[in-house]
Design a protein around this motif. Structure first.
Motif, short mmCIF file in Angstrom:
data_model
loop_
_atom_site.label_atom_id
_atom_site.label_comp_id
_atom_site.label_asym_id
_atom_site.label_seq_id
_atom_site.Cartn_x
_atom_site.Cartn_y
_atom_site.Cartn_z
N ILE A 114 -24.19 -14.58 -59.81
CA ILE A 114 -24.75 -13.80 -58.70
C ILE A 114 -26.18 -13.46 -59.08
O ILE A 114 -26.42 -12.74 -60.04
CB ILE A 114 -23.95 -12.52 -58.46
N LEU B 54 -25.91 -8.38 -43.31
CA LEU B 54 -25.83 -8.55 -44.76
C LEU B 54 -26.68 -7.49 -45.48
O LEU B 54 -26.23 -6.88 -46.46
CB LEU B 54 -26.29 -9.96 -45.15
N SER C 15 -25.04 -4.16 -45.30
CA SER C 15 -23.92 -4.11 -46.23
C SER C 15 -24.41 -3.89 -47.66
O SER C 15 -23.82 -3.13 -48.42
CB SER C 15 -23.13 -5.41 -46.12
N ARG C 16 -25.48 -4.55 -48.02
CA ARG C 16 -26.01 -4.39 -49.39
C ARG C 16 -26.54 -2.98 -49.61
O ARG C 16 -26.44 -2.43 -50.70
CB ARG C 16 -27.11 -5.41 -49.65
N VAL D 2 -23.39 -18.54 -53.52
CA VAL D 2 -22.77 -17.22 -53.69
C VAL D 2 -23.77 -16.15 -53.25
O VAL D 2 -24.83 -16.01 -53.83
CB VAL D 2 -22.38 -16.98 -55.17
N GLU D 3 -23.41 -15.45 -52.19
CA GLU D 3 -24.28 -14.38 -51.68
C GLU D 3 -23.62 -13.03 -51.94
O GLU D 3 -22.49 -12.81 -51.50
CB GLU D 3 -24.47 -14.52 -50.16
N PRO D 4 -24.29 -12.13 -52.64
CA PRO D 4 -23.69 -10.80 -52.81
C PRO D 4 -23.67 -10.05 -51.48
O PRO D 4 -24.69 -9.95 -50.79
CB PRO D 4 -24.61 -10.11 -53.82
N VAL D 5 -22.52 -9.55 -51.09
CA VAL D 5 -22.40 -8.76 -49.85
C VAL D 5 -22.78 -7.31 -50.12
O VAL D 5 -23.31 -6.62 -49.26
CB VAL D 5 -20.95 -8.84 -49.32
N THR D 6 -22.48 -6.84 -51.34
CA THR D 6 -22.98 -5.55 -51.79
C THR D 6 -23.70 -5.81 -53.11
O THR D 6 -23.48 -6.84 -53.74
CB THR D 6 -21.85 -4.54 -52.04
N ALA E 17 -17.91 -5.60 -57.27
CA ALA E 17 -18.75 -6.63 -56.64
C ALA E 17 -18.05 -7.15 -55.40
O ALA E 17 -16.81 -7.14 -55.32
CB ALA E 17 -19.00 -7.78 -57.62
N VAL F 117 -18.67 -10.54 -52.67
CA VAL F 117 -19.50 -11.73 -52.46
C VAL F 117 -19.03 -12.51 -51.23
O VAL F 117 -17.89 -12.36 -50.78
CB VAL F 117 -19.46 -12.68 -53.68
N ARG G 194 -20.38 -19.63 -49.59
CA ARG G 194 -20.66 -20.54 -48.47
C ARG G 194 -20.52 -21.97 -48.96
O ARG G 194 -21.19 -22.39 -49.90
CB ARG G 194 -22.07 -20.29 -47.94
N ARG H 270 -15.03 -14.51 -48.05
CA ARG H 270 -15.48 -13.33 -48.79
C ARG H 270 -14.41 -12.87 -49.78
O ARG H 270 -13.22 -13.03 -49.53
CB ARG H 270 -15.81 -12.18 -47.84
#
Lengths: 181, 148
Positions: free
Chosen positions: A2, A66, A69-70, B30-34, B64, B66, B69, B77
């Motif tokens: 990440i 998004l 949310s972050r 991989v996109e972090p959602v938070t 975490a 994520v 995609r 998710r």
């Protein structure tokens, strides 16, 4: 695995916070956040100030799902939100942010206004703490109604603080600053 | 986050979790959602008689969430909470959680990781049971000693 780019990196957020402190201490001063903004100074300011312990009202839908949310902030009505995000070109209308109370003036909302550019608009003259004499700023894309509304909201120690952001820079108008067109 | 899957995955060795996550994330974004977070959490317990709540202390934790995609399969998710101050590990578990819940290719590898975590939890439970067994008190025997 990440990877987080600016404005989500803690090191960049510390830099942004340092600039926000300076901008609040010297109303009207412009600060370049672009090295840590990741393309959006607006998001950099919010990522620095807002988290799950605060509330946010995104009046004009400026945040993507998004990004919201972050940030993790709770959504709230404008009257109780700690932070209000709005487009400066759109009039405040019936917006009524929390001005705080005499016992808790720190509860006054912070209004983050997205403007087109921090220069090139109609001049505003600032006076008050942190300003040697007077200062001038001329944000483009800020409806004058925001300045009029602010005059009604701010009565020391109550009031709201403005943070004006363009694509890469930020400037602040704290509640203690007197603004004249 | 799957509340049944998460404790099993979190009990698997860290290095294996990171390796499996890297494997199943290959070719996917991989996109972090938070924003992955690590730090100390206040642990709150309820006193059993009056149900008074109190803070017993702080525990290191990470979390975490994520979004994965895949160019063909779309997006899914996942999330994870971990009782270790290690956001990278939590991120890897979140990736595994996403793949397992979506049933995407890679779910078998995650299931194997889960099985290793299950085994580790069973071992830990056995060890704790053995410790408790040594402290077991037979009240019947105590009564006989008192009578004698």
């Amino acid at each position: 695995m990440i990877t987080l780019d600016h404005p989500w990196r803690a090191a960049g957020q510390r830099e942004v916070f340092r600039h926000l402190l300076d901008a609040m201490a010297r109303p009207g001063s412009r600060h370049d956040l672009s090295p840590w903004a990741g393309g959006s100074a607006l998001l950099a300011v919010l990522a620095c100030l807002v988290d799950a312990h605060t509330t946010l009202h995104d009046r004009d839908g400026l945040l993507s799902e998004l990004d919201a949310s972050r940030l993790g902030a709770g959504r709230a009505d404008a009257g109780v939100a700690r932070f209000i995000l709005a487009r400066g070109a759109r009039v405040p209308g019936d917006l009524a942010p929390d001005r705080g109370t005499l016992l808790q003036p720190e509860r006054g909302a912070t209004v983050v206004l997205a403007v087109d550019y921090l220069d090139g608009g109609a001049p505003l003259h600032l006076r008050g703490p942190g300003i040697d004499g007077s200062a001038t700023m001329a944000p483009r894309g800020l409806d004058p109604a925001w300045i009029t509304a602010r005059a009604g909201w701010c009565a020391h120690p109550l009031g709201v603080d403005y943070i004006l952001v363009d694509a890469g820079r930020v400037t602040c108008i704290p509640r203690t600053t007197a603004v004249e067109a | 986050m799957d509340p049944e899957l998460n404790p099993d995955l979190a009990a698997a060795p860290r290095a294996e979790a990171l390796a499996v996550a890297a494997l199943v994330a290959a070719g996917r974004r991989v996109e972090p959602v938070t924003v992955p977070a690590e730090g100390l959490w206040l642990l709150r317990l309820a006193e059993p008689v009056r149900d008074d709540r109190f803070f017993v202390g702080e525990v290191p934790a990470a979390q975490a969430a994520v979004e994965l995609r895949d160019p063909v399969l779309g997006a899914c998710r996942g999330g994870a909470v971990l009782l270790h101050g290690d956001a990278e590990w939590a991120g890897a578990l979140a990736v595994c959680d996403a793949v397992a819940r979506a049933g995407w290719p890679g779910a078998h590898e995650v299931e194997a990781l889960r099985e290793r975590g299950r085994a580790a939890r069973r071992d830990l439970a056995r060890m704790r049971a053995a410790i408790r067994e040594r402290t077991r008190v037979s009240f019947a025997e105590l009564g006989q000693e008192d009578a004698g």
